[in-house]
Design a protein around this motif. Structure first.
Motif, mmCIF file in Angstrom:
data_model
loop_
_atom_site.group_PDB
_atom_site.id
_atom_site.type_symbol
_atom_site.label_atom_id
_atom_site.label_comp_id
_atom_site.label_asym_id
_atom_site.label_seq_id
_atom_site.Cartn_x
_atom_site.Cartn_y
_atom_site.Cartn_z
ATOM 1 N N SER A 21 0.837 -1.196 0.000
ATOM 2 C CA SER A 21 0.000 0.000 0.000
ATOM 3 C C SER A 21 0.874 1.248 0.000
ATOM 4 O O SER A 21 2.052 1.192 0.392
ATOM 5 N N PRO A 22 0.361 2.357 -0.429
ATOM 6 C CA PRO A 22 1.171 3.581 -0.450
ATOM 7 C C PRO A 22 1.676 3.991 0.920
ATOM 8 O O PRO A 22 2.803 4.492 1.055
ATOM 9 N N GLU A 23 0.868 3.732 1.970
ATOM 10 C CA GLU A 23 1.280 4.117 3.299
ATOM 11 C C GLU A 23 2.466 3.259 3.772
ATOM 12 O O GLU A 23 3.454 3.800 4.324
ATOM 13 N N GLU A 24 2.377 1.923 3.534
ATOM 14 C CA GLU A 24 3.453 1.033 3.950
ATOM 15 C C GLU A 24 4.734 1.318 3.155
ATOM 16 O O GLU A 24 5.855 1.235 3.671
ATOM 17 N N ALA A 26 5.603 4.241 1.998
ATOM 18 C CA ALA A 26 6.189 5.469 2.511
ATOM 19 C C ALA A 26 6.967 5.203 3.786
ATOM 20 O O ALA A 26 8.061 5.756 3.996
ATOM 21 N N ILE A 27 6.414 4.285 4.651
ATOM 22 C CA ILE A 27 7.115 3.952 5.894
ATOM 23 C C ILE A 27 8.443 3.248 5.598
ATOM 24 O O ILE A 27 9.482 3.555 6.160
#
Length: 258
Positions: A21-24, A26-27
């Motif tokens: 996912s985009p959030e993961e 980014a992390i």
């Protein structure tokens, strides 16, 4: 964060496969900046996937590249394959004929017919103009002759030759002008039989003098004859064709005195 646990969690493989996912993502990218071990693990996984993809790669059909390029270059105008014309300067005449369009051949034929007809018309008109010029010349000559004849006859003495006893209704006229020339106008003498011809005589000092033969083929009404100085009379006899030295008295048709 336990780095070992994070690396083995499968997040790195998901990132390399593009399923994260985009959030993961980014992390993970933030962790990679601050942790070399994680960054190294990501690079190793990416290299492994790339190597496997290369080893397991399937050769695409040859047409696929063209299809893909066609779709990519959809914005460009379609180009048709150019016709290849061999640069052969020695091609024969037959090839040249086949290269000429049909309409051009038809136009050439029509042009030839047109030129031929034009030439015919020009020649025809020229022939007509030449004929008209000849007619005008002939007419001018006749007019000049008539004018000259009228001038002569105007001052000439007219002698009527009337029919003798055997030919009472016959008539001819002779014009004798001041220059001593004689002109004959046969009025109603019958056509001379075959082998015969009318001959004009002048009586001078009581003797006949040949004045020439009448030519029935001459279209002139008044024919020019020989000259005579002091005629006393004129007479016409029917003689053999070409004339006689002395008149045949039995064949005299007309006679007139001055």
């Amino acid at each position: 964060m336990d780095i070992k646990t994070y690396i083995s969690s499968g997040v790195i493989e998901a990132y390399a496969m593009g399923t994260i996912s985009p959030e993961e993502a980014a992390i993970l990218e933030c962790v990679m900046i601050n942790n070399a071990e994680v960054k190294k693990a990501v690079l190793e996984v990416q290299q492994t996937i790339e190597r496997l993809a290369t080893e397991q790669a399937i050769q695409p059909p040859t047409y696929l590249k063209a299809e893909i390029l066609k779709k990519i270059e959809f914005g460009k105008p379609a180009q048709t394959a150019a016709k290849i014309i061999p640069l052969n300067s020695e091609r024969n005449e037959k090839d040249r004929n086949y290269a000429i369009p049909v309409w051009m051949k038809a136009a050439s034929v029509a042009l030839l017919f047109g030129l031929g007809y034009l030439g015919y018309e020009v020649n025809s008109k020229n022939a007509q103009l030449e004929q008209i010029a000849n007619n005008n010349t002939e007419l001018s000559t006749k007019i000049s002759s008539l004018e000259e004849m009228n001038a002569i006859l105007k001052d000439a003495k007219k002698i009527q030759l009337k029919g003798v006893e055997n030919h009472p209704d016959m008539l001819a006229e002779v014009y004798w002008d001041t220059s001593k020339k004689v002109y004959l106008d046969v009025k109603n003498l019958p056509a001379a039989p075959s082998g015969k011809q009318y001959q004009l005589w002048a009586i001078v000092d009581g003797k006949p003098v040949d004045m020439g033969m009448y030519n029935p083929q001459d279209k002139s009404t008044v024919q020019s004859m020989k000259s005579v100085e002091t005629p006393q009379a004129f007479a016409i006899t029917l003689e053999k064709e070409g004339g006689n030295a002395t008149p045949t008295m039995e064949e005299m048709y007309v006679m007139g005195t001055i």
